[in-house]
Scaffold this motif. Structure first.
Motif, mmCIF file in Angstrom:
data_model
loop_
_atom_site.group_PDB
_atom_site.id
_atom_site.type_symbol
_atom_site.label_atom_id
_atom_site.label_comp_id
_atom_site.label_asym_id
_atom_site.label_seq_id
_atom_site.Cartn_x
_atom_site.Cartn_y
_atom_site.Cartn_z
ATOM 1 N N PHE A 1 0.822 -1.213 0.000
ATOM 2 C CA PHE A 1 0.000 0.000 0.000
ATOM 3 C C PHE A 1 0.859 1.268 0.000
ATOM 4 O O PHE A 1 0.457 2.288 -0.569
ATOM 5 N N ARG A 2 2.044 1.213 0.615
ATOM 6 C CA ARG A 2 2.927 2.379 0.563
ATOM 7 C C ARG A 2 3.432 2.601 -0.852
ATOM 8 O O ARG A 2 3.476 3.739 -1.338
ATOM 9 N N LEU A 3 3.798 1.513 -1.537
ATOM 10 C CA LEU A 3 4.248 1.642 -2.920
ATOM 11 C C LEU A 3 3.116 2.145 -3.807
ATOM 12 O O LEU A 3 3.332 2.994 -4.682
ATOM 13 N N GLN A 4 1.898 1.656 -3.601
ATOM 14 C CA GLN A 4 0.765 2.129 -4.397
ATOM 15 C C GLN A 4 0.553 3.628 -4.185
ATOM 16 O O GLN A 4 0.342 4.375 -5.141
ATOM 17 N N SER A 5 0.627 4.068 -2.929
ATOM 18 C CA SER A 5 0.471 5.494 -2.627
ATOM 19 C C SER A 5 1.576 6.317 -3.276
ATOM 20 O O SER A 5 1.323 7.395 -3.834
ATOM 21 N N ASP A 6 2.813 5.810 -3.229
ATOM 22 C CA ASP A 6 3.923 6.532 -3.849
ATOM 23 C C ASP A 6 3.764 6.612 -5.359
ATOM 24 O O ASP A 6 4.082 7.645 -5.974
ATOM 25 N N LEU A 7 3.269 5.556 -5.982
ATOM 26 C CA LEU A 7 3.072 5.575 -7.432
ATOM 27 C C LEU A 7 1.945 6.519 -7.831
ATOM 28 O O LEU A 7 1.986 7.140 -8.901
ATOM 29 N N ILE A 8 0.941 6.638 -6.979
ATOM 30 C CA ILE A 8 -0.130 7.602 -7.251
ATOM 31 C C ILE A 8 0.437 9.017 -7.282
ATOM 32 O O ILE A 8 0.173 9.804 -8.203
ATOM 33 N N VAL A 9 1.240 9.345 -6.276
ATOM 34 C CA VAL A 9 1.864 10.674 -6.221
ATOM 35 C C VAL A 9 2.826 10.858 -7.386
ATOM 36 O O VAL A 9 2.882 11.928 -8.011
ATOM 37 N N HIS A 10 3.589 9.818 -7.697
ATOM 38 C CA HIS A 10 4.569 9.890 -8.779
ATOM 39 C C HIS A 10 3.891 10.187 -10.118
ATOM 40 O O HIS A 10 4.344 11.058 -10.870
ATOM 41 N N ASN A 11 2.814 9.489 -10.422
ATOM 42 C CA ASN A 11 2.114 9.726 -11.684
ATOM 43 C C ASN A 11 1.430 11.088 -11.702
ATOM 44 O O ASN A 11 1.312 11.709 -12.757
ATOM 45 N N TRP A 12 0.982 11.548 -10.533
ATOM 46 C CA TRP A 12 0.362 12.880 -10.475
ATOM 47 C C TRP A 12 1.391 13.965 -10.764
ATOM 48 O O TRP A 12 1.101 14.949 -11.450
ATOM 49 N N LYS A 13 2.623 13.773 -10.262
ATOM 50 C CA LYS A 13 3.683 14.739 -10.540
ATOM 51 C C LYS A 13 4.036 14.751 -12.027
ATOM 52 O O LYS A 13 4.372 15.794 -12.583
ATOM 53 N N LEU A 14 3.959 13.579 -12.660
ATOM 54 C CA LEU A 14 4.300 13.487 -14.077
ATOM 55 C C LEU A 14 3.212 14.050 -14.983
ATOM 56 O O LEU A 14 3.506 14.713 -15.984
ATOM 57 N N HIS A 15 1.944 13.797 -14.646
ATOM 58 C CA HIS A 15 0.851 14.118 -15.570
ATOM 59 C C HIS A 15 -0.214 15.037 -14.974
ATOM 60 O O HIS A 15 -1.112 15.463 -15.699
ATOM 61 N N GLY A 16 -0.138 15.313 -13.676
ATOM 62 C CA GLY A 16 -1.219 16.055 -13.027
ATOM 63 C C GLY A 16 -1.417 17.465 -13.541
ATOM 64 O O GLY A 16 -2.535 17.994 -13.491
ATOM 65 N N SER A 17 -0.346 18.097 -14.041
ATOM 66 C CA SER A 17 -0.481 19.471 -14.524
ATOM 67 C C SER A 17 -1.417 19.565 -15.728
ATOM 68 O O SER A 17 -1.943 20.637 -16.021
ATOM 69 N N ARG A 18 -1.628 18.440 -16.417
ATOM 70 C CA ARG A 18 -2.511 18.441 -17.594
ATOM 71 C C ARG A 18 -3.936 18.034 -17.254
ATOM 72 O O ARG A 18 -4.775 17.943 -18.141
ATOM 73 N N VAL A 19 -4.201 17.767 -15.977
ATOM 74 C CA VAL A 19 -5.529 17.317 -15.547
ATOM 75 C C VAL A 19 -6.185 18.422 -14.733
ATOM 76 O O VAL A 19 -5.744 18.753 -13.633
ATOM 77 N N THR A 20 -7.215 19.008 -15.271
ATOM 78 C CA THR A 20 -7.950 20.059 -14.566
ATOM 79 C C THR A 20 -9.362 19.622 -14.188
ATOM 80 O O THR A 20 -10.003 20.257 -13.378
ATOM 81 N N SER A 21 -9.840 18.550 -14.794
ATOM 82 C CA SER A 21 -11.163 18.038 -14.493
ATOM 83 C C SER A 21 -11.193 16.545 -14.792
ATOM 84 O O SER A 21 -10.242 15.982 -15.345
ATOM 85 N N ALA A 22 -12.306 15.898 -14.428
ATOM 86 C CA ALA A 22 -12.416 14.457 -14.662
ATOM 87 C C ALA A 22 -12.375 14.138 -16.154
ATOM 88 O O ALA A 22 -11.987 13.030 -16.536
ATOM 89 N N MET A 23 -12.747 15.071 -16.994
ATOM 90 C CA MET A 23 -12.738 14.841 -18.439
ATOM 91 C C MET A 23 -11.317 14.692 -18.973
ATOM 92 O O MET A 23 -11.117 14.123 -20.044
ATOM 93 N N ASP A 24 -10.318 15.227 -18.219
ATOM 94 C CA ASP A 24 -8.932 15.174 -18.700
ATOM 95 C C ASP A 24 -8.258 13.854 -18.338
ATOM 96 O O ASP A 24 -7.154 13.594 -18.827
#
Length: 312
Positions: free
Chosen positions: A285-308
């Protein structure tokens, strides 16, 4: 008794297939030469050169937002048309017809790195996992080390992308059920998209070989196993021929030589430690949480809504 022994024989890991594909077909020309020379010069076993393949898989996973990923895993049923009547109950599961199960691991290019075939169709993925030798080398302490860092945390075990039925082990990275936060939804979409590699590999395997697309007709289980083994080997040969696998590899710091005097299992203490490491839910679960944050840092700037959030 004879039937049980026959079943155990059929359920064995496809060791010859794994050694053949991992150590020869999966490498480019320079890697094949260096691997062969190391085996001849140092007297190493063939699996001692797996590190080159593992390194390439880890680099590929890093590029896709999953550091430490070694591929994706799942199971596929193959209908057995001429299953003996006395075995039909054991081999009939979710469908109406008897079948055998193939457990496999595939990478992005659809190369099948691990194959375990022969379990009765009445089993589920967990039953197959408990009988397969997917983690045998890890338990014996002979697997290639995988070390990576995600979100500031260090890990020393690679993992496979899997669906929800698999256990919460650090060796499996599953999706998040009913994600609510935007970054969790992004991770779920990325994980499910990457996990389709194994489903695509199954689809291509069946599309190329009509004998697998339809039911298996042999009466003998060994014949069914041989047919599956042959199709997987030829599948990997085609993948190698069609793909550009002649990548440059730096053969520096090749690692320590394998100590053959310790035997397969090593001492009991190391075996028990490996057992607990493989099944550590907290690390999962720690690795899953870290990967969630990791992917958000990589792609989160392009996500402004659920449609993105990309759809799978």
């Amino acid at each position: 008794m004879e039937q049980d022994e026959h079943q155990r024989q059929m359920e064995m890991e496809l060791d010859d297939l794994e050694d053949f594909t991992l150590l020869t077909m999966s490498m480019g020309g320079p890697q094949k030469c260096v691997a062969a020379i190391r085996i001849l010069a140092y007297g190493l076993p063939a699996n001692a050169v797996d590190e080159y393949d593992v390194r390439r898989l880890v680099e590929e996973g890093e590029q896709r937002g999953f550091p430490g990923m070694l591929g994706s895993t799942d199971c596929m049923h193959w209908t057995w048309r001429n299953c003996p009547s006395s075995w039909k109950g054991m081999f009939t599961g979710r469908g109406k017809s008897p079948s055998m199960i193939l457990e496999a691991v595939a990478s992005r290019n659809l190369w099948i790195w691990h194959a375990y075939f022969g379990m009765p169709g009445s089993c589920n993925d967990i039953n197959v996992l408990n009988r397969s030798s997917l983690f045998d080398r890890f338990m014996q302490g002979t697997s290639t080390p995988v070390n990576f860092t995600v979100n500031g945390h260090s890990y020393n075990m690679g993992y496979y992308l899997a669906d929800g039925i698999y256990p919460d082990w650090p060796a499996f990275m599953k999706t998040v059920r009913q994600p609510m936060e935007m970054k969790t939804r992004l991770f779920t979409a990325k994980q499910e998209g990457a996990r389709k590699d194994i489903e695509r590999a199954f689809g291509v395997l069946q599309a190329r070989w009509a004998v697998i697309r339809g039911p298996a007709y042999p009466w003998d289980r060994d014949d069914v196993r041989d047919m599956m083994t042959a199709c997987i080997i030829m599948h990997n040969m085609i993948i190698e021929d069609e793909g550009d696998r002649a990548t440059n590899t730096i053969f520096e710091n090749p690692g320590q030589h394998v100590d053959l005097s310790t035997g397969n299992l090593g001492d009991r203490h190391a075996f028990v430690q490996a057992h607990h490491r493989l099944r550590d839910r907290d690390v999962h679960f720690r690795l899953q949480s870290d990967l969630i944050v990791h992917n958000w840092k990589l792609h989160g700037s392009r996500v402004t809504s659920a449609m993105d959030v990309p759809h799978v």
